[in-house]
Scaffold this motif. Structure first.
Motif, short mmCIF file in Angstrom:
data_model
loop_
_atom_site.label_atom_id
_atom_site.label_comp_id
_atom_site.label_asym_id
_atom_site.label_seq_id
_atom_site.Cartn_x
_atom_site.Cartn_y
_atom_site.Cartn_z
N UNK A 269 -65.69 -6.02 49.25
CA UNK A 269 -65.20 -5.12 50.31
C UNK A 269 -65.11 -3.73 49.70
N UNK A 270 -66.01 -2.86 50.08
CA UNK A 270 -66.08 -1.53 49.46
C UNK A 270 -64.94 -0.63 49.92
N UNK A 271 -64.69 0.41 49.13
CA UNK A 271 -63.68 1.41 49.52
C UNK A 271 -64.09 2.08 50.83
N UNK A 272 -65.39 2.31 51.00
CA UNK A 272 -65.87 2.92 52.26
C UNK A 272 -65.47 2.06 53.44
N UNK A 273 -65.65 0.74 53.31
CA UNK A 273 -65.31 -0.16 54.42
C UNK A 273 -63.81 -0.18 54.67
N UNK A 274 -63.02 -0.13 53.61
CA UNK A 274 -61.56 -0.11 53.77
C UNK A 274 -61.13 1.14 54.52
N UNK A 275 -61.71 2.28 54.16
CA UNK A 275 -61.39 3.54 54.85
C UNK A 275 -61.73 3.44 56.34
N UNK A 276 -62.95 3.01 56.62
CA UNK A 276 -63.39 2.99 58.01
C UNK A 276 -62.68 1.93 58.83
N UNK A 277 -62.30 0.84 58.18
CA UNK A 277 -61.57 -0.21 58.89
C UNK A 277 -60.21 0.28 59.38
N UNK A 278 -59.67 1.31 58.73
CA UNK A 278 -58.38 1.85 59.19
C UNK A 278 -58.50 2.43 60.59
#
Length: 324
Positions: A269-278
């Motif tokens: 789970x990439x940092x990019x995905x974590x950001x966008x999932x917010x």
């Protein structure tokens, strides 16, 4: 950006919910896919549906796009032989002949579209997939001296291939798949009752065209509240809780994958995905007619961080330990 009358948001949210809920009446047992498209439209992100042929992947997308009034769209099927010109537009022969440079004629093509459907997405060759990275992520086309800011809001992609197997064979494509926030597998209906209901709706024409339409300006207005700063998460404690949930989920997901030898679509789970999932927490607030995110909205972020039943069960378990 045009200032939005915030008093209209609850009514717009209700209109949008009603618009999207009709697709559950059109398609049998496709709620997860329809929910993902709902979140994708609100967050201006992209969705990939995969599974065997004839599972209504393309039909669902076309029905949703047909229901959005006033929008520009681009729809195509790609193959291993499709070049950039098949998506970005054919080369302008006159410019090439007179000025000696390559320039795409973008009229009616992806660079001018607010919504795009790319069928058989994973059949595309490597160069084309890389060419789409800028379009999907940066929303711009940079080809030599040709620079175009794209109005793309959401791209809908479908494929008959399993993305997990595809990534095993093409590890360099992880950057492409990771830019697609929502992924779901569609299978054939496996209960007699569902098949009966599906055929009944087909015979009545219920799954052909949406009865209710929505103007693209409503989607633009609602989504702008999410994608533009400062956003709807104003309580720092919600971000702290979200971060704790994500951190624990990542760790337990790695353990689950190793212990059970499970092949998840996304290696990590990439940092990019974590950001966008917010942003999904914000979309959940909007769907509820609210302009502020509450702690219960954290659970919704799992739709972008989970791509299998095992992952969804794990996410639910972790969320429940942090949210009372």
């Amino acid at each position: 950006m045009t200032k939005i009358d915030l008093s209209l948001v609850p009514a717009w949210a209700q209109e949008f919910r009603s618009f999207m809920s009709q697709y559950n009446d059109m398609f049998v047992d496709r709620k997860v896919a329809i929910d993902l498209i709902t979140y994708a439209l609100l967050t201006r992100e992209h969705v990939l549906l995969f599974g065997p042929p004839g599972t209504s992947k393309t039909q669902i997308c076309d029905a949703v796009f047909d229901g959005i009034e006033g929008a520009t769209s681009f729809r195509t099927e790609v193959s291993g032989f499709t070049g950039e010109d098949g998506v970005l537009g054919p080369y302008n022969v006159k410019v090439l002949r007179e000025q000696g440079r390559l320039e795409h004629n973008v009229e009616g093509m992806l660079p001018q579209a607010q919504f795009a459907r790319v069928g058989e997405f994973l059949d595309a060759n490597g160069p084309l997939l890389r060419a789409l990275l800028g379009a999907f992520n940066e929303r711009r086309m940079l080809r030599g001296s040709q620079h175009i800011e794209m109005p793309l809001m959401t791209a809908y992609l479908d494929t008959n291939k399993d993305p997990a197997t595809y990534l095993q064979r093409n590890p360099d494509a992880w950057a492409v798949i990771d830019r697609i926030m929502f992924l779901d597998k569609l299978d054939y209906l496996d209960s007699s009752a569902d098949v009966t209901e599906m055929v009944t709706r087909f015979q009545r024409g219920a799954s052909r065209r949406p009865k209710t339409q929505i103007n693209v300006e409503v989607i633009e207005a609602l989504s702008s509240l999410i994608v533009n700063p400062p956003g709807l998460i104003t309580d720092i404690s919600i971000l702290e809780t979200y971060s704790a949930v994500v951190t624990e989920y990542r760790e337990k997901r790695r353990t689950l994958s190793a212990e059970q030898k499970k092949l998840f679509i996304l290696p990590e789970i990439s940092d990019r995905r974590v950001n966008k999932a917010s942003m999904i927490m914000e979309a959940q607030a909007i769907l509820s007619g609210r302009l502020d995110v509450i702690v219960d909205d954290i659970a919704a972020a799992g739709v972008a961080l989970c791509t299998s039943t095992a992952e969804r069960d794990l996410w639910k378990q972790v969320v429940e330990t942090h949210i009372v």
